[in-house]
Design a protein around this motif. Structure first.
Motif, PDB file in Angstrom:
ATOM      1  N   THR A   1      23.497  63.532  46.296  1.00 52.29           N
ATOM      2  CA  THR A   1      24.759  63.459  45.568  1.00 52.29           C
ATOM      3  C   THR A   1      25.471  62.146  45.829  1.00 52.29           C
ATOM      4  N   ASP A   2      26.775  62.123  45.603  1.00 53.64           N
ATOM      5  CA  ASP A   2      27.564  60.900  45.717  1.00 53.64           C
ATOM      6  C   ASP A   2      28.825  61.183  46.519  1.00 53.64           C
ATOM      7  N   PRO A   3      29.497  60.132  47.015  1.00 54.38           N
ATOM      8  CA  PRO A   3      30.668  60.343  47.881  1.00 54.38           C
ATOM      9  C   PRO A   3      31.766  61.181  47.246  1.00 54.38           C
ATOM     10  N   GLU A   4      32.025  61.002  45.979  1.00 59.92           N
ATOM     11  CA  GLU A   4      33.106  61.749  45.336  1.00 59.92           C
ATOM     12  C   GLU A   4      32.785  63.237  45.264  1.00 59.92           C
ATOM     13  N   THR A   5      31.538  63.568  44.947  1.00 56.61           N
ATOM     14  CA  THR A   5      31.131  64.976  44.902  1.00 56.61           C
ATOM     15  C   THR A   5      31.208  65.609  46.284  1.00 56.61           C
ATOM     16  N   VAL A   6      30.825  64.846  47.308  1.00 57.78           N
ATOM     17  CA  VAL A   6      30.919  65.343  48.679  1.00 57.78           C
ATOM     18  C   VAL A   6      32.359  65.711  49.007  1.00 57.78           C
ATOM     19  N   LYS A   7      33.297  64.843  48.667  1.00 56.94           N
ATOM     20  CA  LYS A   7      34.708  65.049  49.031  1.00 56.94           C
ATOM     21  C   LYS A   7      35.360  66.186  48.251  1.00 56.94           C
ATOM     22  N   THR A   8      34.840  66.491  47.083  1.00 51.38           N
ATOM     23  CA  THR A   8      35.492  67.475  46.223  1.00 51.38           C
ATOM     24  C   THR A   8      34.662  68.747  46.097  1.00 51.38           C
ATOM     25  N   ARG A   9      33.694  68.721  45.225  1.00 53.51           N
ATOM     26  CA  ARG A   9      32.917  69.926  44.910  1.00 53.51           C
ATOM     27  C   ARG A   9      32.179  70.478  46.124  1.00 53.51           C
ATOM     28  N   PHE A  10      31.500  69.610  46.871  1.00 58.66           N
ATOM     29  CA  PHE A  10      30.742  70.121  48.006  1.00 58.66           C
ATOM     30  C   PHE A  10      31.660  70.619  49.117  1.00 58.66           C
TER      31      PHE A  10
END
Length: 250
Positions: free
Chosen positions: A153-162
């Motif tokens: 994944t990507d940093p933004e997805t890690v911070k939000t969805r994940f």
């Protein structure tokens, strides 16, 4: 990158359980490496309580080149519930891998129905974080559930969805522990003891992170860290051989 995940887990643990520090062998609680261009630090924490016999988590911070957060929670031998496994890895901005699972100790259908099927709705909610990636080092059918989250994944997805998924999976695990019935018979307890030991043996033999530890902190330290802390119930194969050889000098 993964500090919020560590801090959330700590907050949950300290608010819900009467934690006691669990000893980490001297010299393994932390280390600093100046190999390569970036300094790397590793720090570990370990606790226990009546419900959870071992709660361990580790953070590696090598700046932009690597960020790693790893944790395994082992329930008391009086509970047959699965383990909670967390493995979050970032190597630069372009290689980010997240793994989150409630890991079954047994593969019997009745066990999976009782403990793994309740994960189905969460998996469906976060299906985009379950990408069916190939497991190069592990058998996906052993010590992993069919509802694990495993994604690049990507940093933004890690911070939000994940991060949202992370909170939901942890919450489900607490519910599972709260509803679990204590095991009383010695035979059943020994079955759990063996299952958790087998998990350590299996994991120690296959854990790909040992190469990462070695690259930063050297092979000797990494082997001790792997067998004396991360998977302390595992026995290195050469040690097993030595133990099997009778002492003929007496």
């Amino acid at each position: 990158m993964y500090r919020p995940f560590l801090e959330y887990l700590e907050k949950e643990l300290f608010s819900k359980f009467d934690l006691r520090s669990r000893p980490i062998p001297a010299g393994l609680e932390g280390n600093v490496s100046n190999r390569g261009k970036n300094q790397a630090t590793i720090q570990s924490w370990c606790y226990e309580c009546a419900e959870l016999r071992k709660i361990r988590y580790t953070y590696i911070d090598a700046g932009a080149s690597a960020q790693v957060f790893n944790s395994v929670i082992y329930p008391s031998y009086h509970y047959d519930i699965p383990l909670l496994g967390i493995d979050l890895l970032s190597f630069g901005k372009n290689k980010i891998i997240v793994v989150l699972d409630i890991q079954p100790l047994f593969q019997e259908e009745s066990y999976l129905t009782k403990y793994i099927e309740p994960m189905r709705s969460l998996r469906e909610k976060y299906n985009d974080l379950a990408q069916n990636l190939e497991m190069r080092f592990y058998d996906a059918n052993q010590y992993f559930s069919k509802y694990l989250l495993f994604a690049k994944t990507d940093p933004e997805t890690v911070k939000t969805r994940f991060f949202e998924a992370y909170q939901d999976y942890i919450s489900l695990y607490w519910q599972m522990l709260e509803q679990a019935e204590m095991i009383q018979t010695e035979a059943e307890i020994q079955k759990i003891v063996k299952a958790q030991k087998d998990y350590d043996e299996y994991s120690a033999e296959r854990d790909p992170a040992s190469g990462l530890f070695s690259s930063y902190f050297g092979h000797e330290w990494s082997e001790k860290f792997l067998y004396e802390f991360l998977f302390e119930d595992a026995v290195k194969k050469e040690d097993s051989v030595k133990l099997a050889v009778p002492n003929t000098t007496r």
